[in-house]
Design a protein around this motif. Sequence first.
Motif, mmCIF file in Angstrom:
data_model
loop_
_atom_site.group_PDB
_atom_site.id
_atom_site.type_symbol
_atom_site.label_atom_id
_atom_site.label_comp_id
_atom_site.label_asym_id
_atom_site.label_seq_id
_atom_site.Cartn_x
_atom_site.Cartn_y
_atom_site.Cartn_z
ATOM 1 N N VAL A 1 3.822 -11.348 -11.832
ATOM 2 C CA VAL A 1 3.295 -12.183 -10.482
ATOM 3 C C VAL A 1 3.162 -11.032 -9.360
ATOM 4 N N GLY A 2 2.364 -11.317 -8.682
ATOM 5 C CA GLY A 2 2.082 -10.822 -7.184
ATOM 6 C C GLY A 2 2.532 -11.704 -6.048
ATOM 7 N N VAL A 3 1.833 -11.315 -4.974
ATOM 8 C CA VAL A 3 1.940 -12.399 -3.767
ATOM 9 C C VAL A 3 0.854 -12.961 -3.258
ATOM 10 N N SER A 4 0.642 -13.863 -2.433
ATOM 11 C CA SER A 4 -0.286 -14.319 -1.635
ATOM 12 C C SER A 4 -1.200 -13.456 -0.715
ATOM 13 N N GLU A 5 -2.025 -13.762 -0.591
ATOM 14 C CA GLU A 5 -3.241 -12.839 0.167
ATOM 15 C C GLU A 5 -2.485 -12.172 1.557
ATOM 16 N N TYR A 6 -1.729 -12.984 2.294
ATOM 17 C CA TYR A 6 -1.062 -12.407 3.707
ATOM 18 C C TYR A 6 0.032 -11.312 3.223
ATOM 19 N N TRP A 7 0.701 -11.528 2.261
ATOM 20 C CA TRP A 7 1.571 -10.548 1.699
ATOM 21 C C TRP A 7 1.040 -9.316 1.247
ATOM 22 N N LYS A 8 0.001 -9.219 0.914
ATOM 23 C CA LYS A 8 -0.625 -7.899 0.352
ATOM 24 C C LYS A 8 -0.646 -6.833 1.466
ATOM 25 N N THR A 9 -0.664 -7.512 2.719
ATOM 26 C CA THR A 9 -0.479 -6.410 3.742
ATOM 27 C C THR A 9 0.559 -6.486 4.720
ATOM 28 N N HIS A 10 1.572 -7.235 3.999
ATOM 29 C CA HIS A 10 2.933 -7.354 5.049
ATOM 30 C C HIS A 10 4.029 -7.401 4.206
ATOM 31 N N TYR A 11 5.079 -6.768 4.849
ATOM 32 C CA TYR A 11 6.564 -7.172 4.177
ATOM 33 C C TYR A 11 7.506 -8.121 4.872
ATOM 34 N N THR A 12 7.144 -8.020 6.204
ATOM 35 C CA THR A 12 7.669 -8.860 7.131
ATOM 36 C C THR A 12 6.688 -9.700 7.919
ATOM 37 N N PHE A 13 6.891 -10.753 8.817
ATOM 38 C CA PHE A 13 5.782 -11.196 9.599
ATOM 39 C C PHE A 13 5.574 -10.394 10.678
ATOM 40 N N GLN A 14 6.534 -9.388 11.248
ATOM 41 C CA GLN A 14 6.482 -8.413 12.244
ATOM 42 C C GLN A 14 5.606 -7.352 12.127
ATOM 43 N N THR A 15 5.518 -6.835 10.996
ATOM 44 C CA THR A 15 4.766 -5.516 11.037
ATOM 45 C C THR A 15 3.780 -5.819 9.693
ATOM 46 N N SER A 16 2.798 -5.093 9.569
ATOM 47 C CA SER A 16 1.968 -4.890 8.659
ATOM 48 C C SER A 16 1.937 -3.751 7.659
ATOM 49 N N SER A 17 1.568 -3.535 6.733
ATOM 50 C CA SER A 17 1.333 -2.617 5.721
ATOM 51 C C SER A 17 0.223 -2.092 4.963
ATOM 52 N N THR A 18 0.072 -1.317 4.315
ATOM 53 C CA THR A 18 -1.092 -0.953 3.525
ATOM 54 C C THR A 18 -1.264 -2.058 2.530
ATOM 55 N N THR A 19 -2.386 -2.479 2.007
ATOM 56 C CA THR A 19 -2.653 -3.491 1.004
ATOM 57 C C THR A 19 -2.051 -2.847 -0.460
ATOM 58 N N SER A 20 -1.492 -3.790 -0.913
ATOM 59 C CA SER A 20 -0.801 -3.741 -2.392
ATOM 60 C C SER A 20 -0.611 -4.924 -2.937
ATOM 61 N N GLU A 21 -0.709 -5.041 -4.381
ATOM 62 C CA GLU A 21 -0.648 -6.396 -4.813
ATOM 63 C C GLU A 21 0.977 -6.929 -5.029
ATOM 64 N N LYS A 22 2.004 -5.874 -4.732
ATOM 65 C CA LYS A 22 3.175 -6.187 -4.742
ATOM 66 C C LYS A 22 3.751 -7.207 -5.997
ATOM 67 N N ARG A 23 3.221 -6.454 -7.178
ATOM 68 C CA ARG A 23 3.772 -7.113 -8.455
ATOM 69 C C ARG A 23 5.143 -6.818 -8.798
ATOM 70 N N LEU A 24 5.646 -7.845 -9.489
ATOM 71 C CA LEU A 24 6.827 -7.334 -10.141
ATOM 72 C C LEU A 24 6.715 -6.242 -11.209
ATOM 73 N N THR A 25 7.437 -5.101 -10.819
ATOM 74 C CA THR A 25 7.508 -4.156 -11.754
ATOM 75 C C THR A 25 8.207 -4.153 -13.120
ATOM 76 N N LYS A 26 7.952 -3.437 -14.258
ATOM 77 C CA LYS A 26 8.611 -3.496 -15.390
ATOM 78 C C LYS A 26 9.695 -3.334 -15.377
#
Length: 423
Positions: A309-334
């Motif tokens: 599973v990954g994350v919802s749309e907002y979190w694809k470009t965030h790790y926290t509420f204060q800062t944005s990040s490059t777009t990634s699915e952030k899926r659980l790794t193997k």
Amino acid sequence: MQEDFIHFLWKFKKFDVLNVKTIDGKPLQIFDVGQHNHNSGPDFFNAKIKIGEQLWAGNVEIHLKSSDWYAHHHETDKAYDNVILHVVWAHDADIFRKNKSVVPTLELKNFVPSQLLKNYHQLFSAKKRWIPCENNFAEVDDFILDNWKERLYIERLERKSQQIDVLLNQTRQHWEEVLFRMLFRNFGLKVNADAFESVAKSIDFSIVRKLQSNPLELEALFLGQAGLLDATIEDAYFIQLKNTYKYLSQKFSLQNTAAAQVQFFRLRPSNFPTIRLVQLAQLYSEHYNLFSNVIATNRLTNFYELFQVGVSEYWKTHYTFQTSSTTSEKRLTKSFIDLLLINTIIPLKYCYNHQKGVLETEEIFELANAIKPEDNSIIKKFNSLKPVVKNAMDSQAFLQLKNNYCDSKKCLHCAIGCALITN
């Protein structure tokens, strides 16, 4: 010398059994050493021996020296009235029962092979070694190691099953809720395990059931109960989640009672509590009957599909509420899913099967053998002594060995220690 060593010698007949005699010179024949008793009372129950021409059936008591009988006040304890043989390393006093009859005594020190005694002293006199058998570990036969690590792995699963039983009692045998709590703890990893577990305990699972069709509400529930929506942040999505959580709090009478605060310090962004909690929300929104899916799944590739599973749309470009990040699915790794399998899924399946009367472990072994081993200092050290850890079953087994045998020098209860002593 430890008294356990005398237990070991007697239990496995590691002495000259063909020529032993009691201290008064009578020949001794041992037909059955008896059942090892780990509770109070004589050390071995229901032994069968012959002293001279007399057959005896009863209990055997073990001590380092004969006078320990009196030091432990056995002469006044009825439980020791039917002791038929006192086995000691050194005889220094005659022993009598309550009725004043003599207890026959076997003094072992003159009947133990000198090489076995030397091996024992070398193993237990070791100081400042990582494990007592560090210098000889590489010599141990692979057949012994393979059989022992299977037993160690089952021991570890049994220990984890006891912890699961506690959770089952707390949740009134609600397997789905037990999985929920265990997943939360493991998603928190070492840093946030306690905090995430307290979040899970603060949420009645019936609420999760009612919100599973709405990922945003699940996010708000998990983040809010973790205290991550308490701040004032000028971010539209944060405000939306905070308002949603306020509504849920009123609707379900929620209380933020988490016992420990979540931590961001020294964590990689992918392990931030915000990301892990959102992934949990996605997992439960995608799988309504997650426990049933877990029990029905056996192959590693299918587990990777289940938990990817990954994350919802907002979190694809965030790790926290204060800062944005490059777009990634952030899926659980193997590698992360592997940890979930090792610490949550396999122990849960093992416990569930046992409660249902399914004692076959082949399926569990196959899954554990298919997973890569854990990477930590203990596993690296064992592999430096001998390349023995090749999969997750191995790594779990050798963690059990180090933590429950080596660290407390239980070499006489370890197949490796026994093999080295009797070699």
